[in-house]
Design a protein around this motif. Sequence first.
Motif: not given
Length: 119
Positions: A28, A30, A50-54, A71
């Motif tokens: 993964r 990060n 960030t991984r979630d798009g922030s 990703n």
Amino acid sequence: QLQASGGGSVQAGGTLRLSCAASGVIFRINDMGWYRQAPGKQRELVTSITRDGSTNYAESVKGRFTISRDNAKNTVYLQMNSLKPEDSAVYYCNAWIMPFAGYNSRERWGQGTLVTVSS
């Protein structure tokens, strides 16, 4: 490893898109980001995601640069619009890569790609 591409020479007001693909042993990824270093200056953070798009941007590039990531492709992008001569630098991609589940993430750097903006 991280492989960056997309640098080049443009006139002020122009656009460039940088890409950086991670390869190797990856469980993964990060945080990912872009740094730059101009001659005679320290390396500075341009933007990160960030991984979630922030996302996070340096004040000097807000509203002109956009970072994004895929990703599934382990790739981060930097869309640079309205480029200025002061954006000229070597741009480095950066990523925190977890090689296996449960392992700590390790910081990795790309080789750098040169961006030159002429006035």
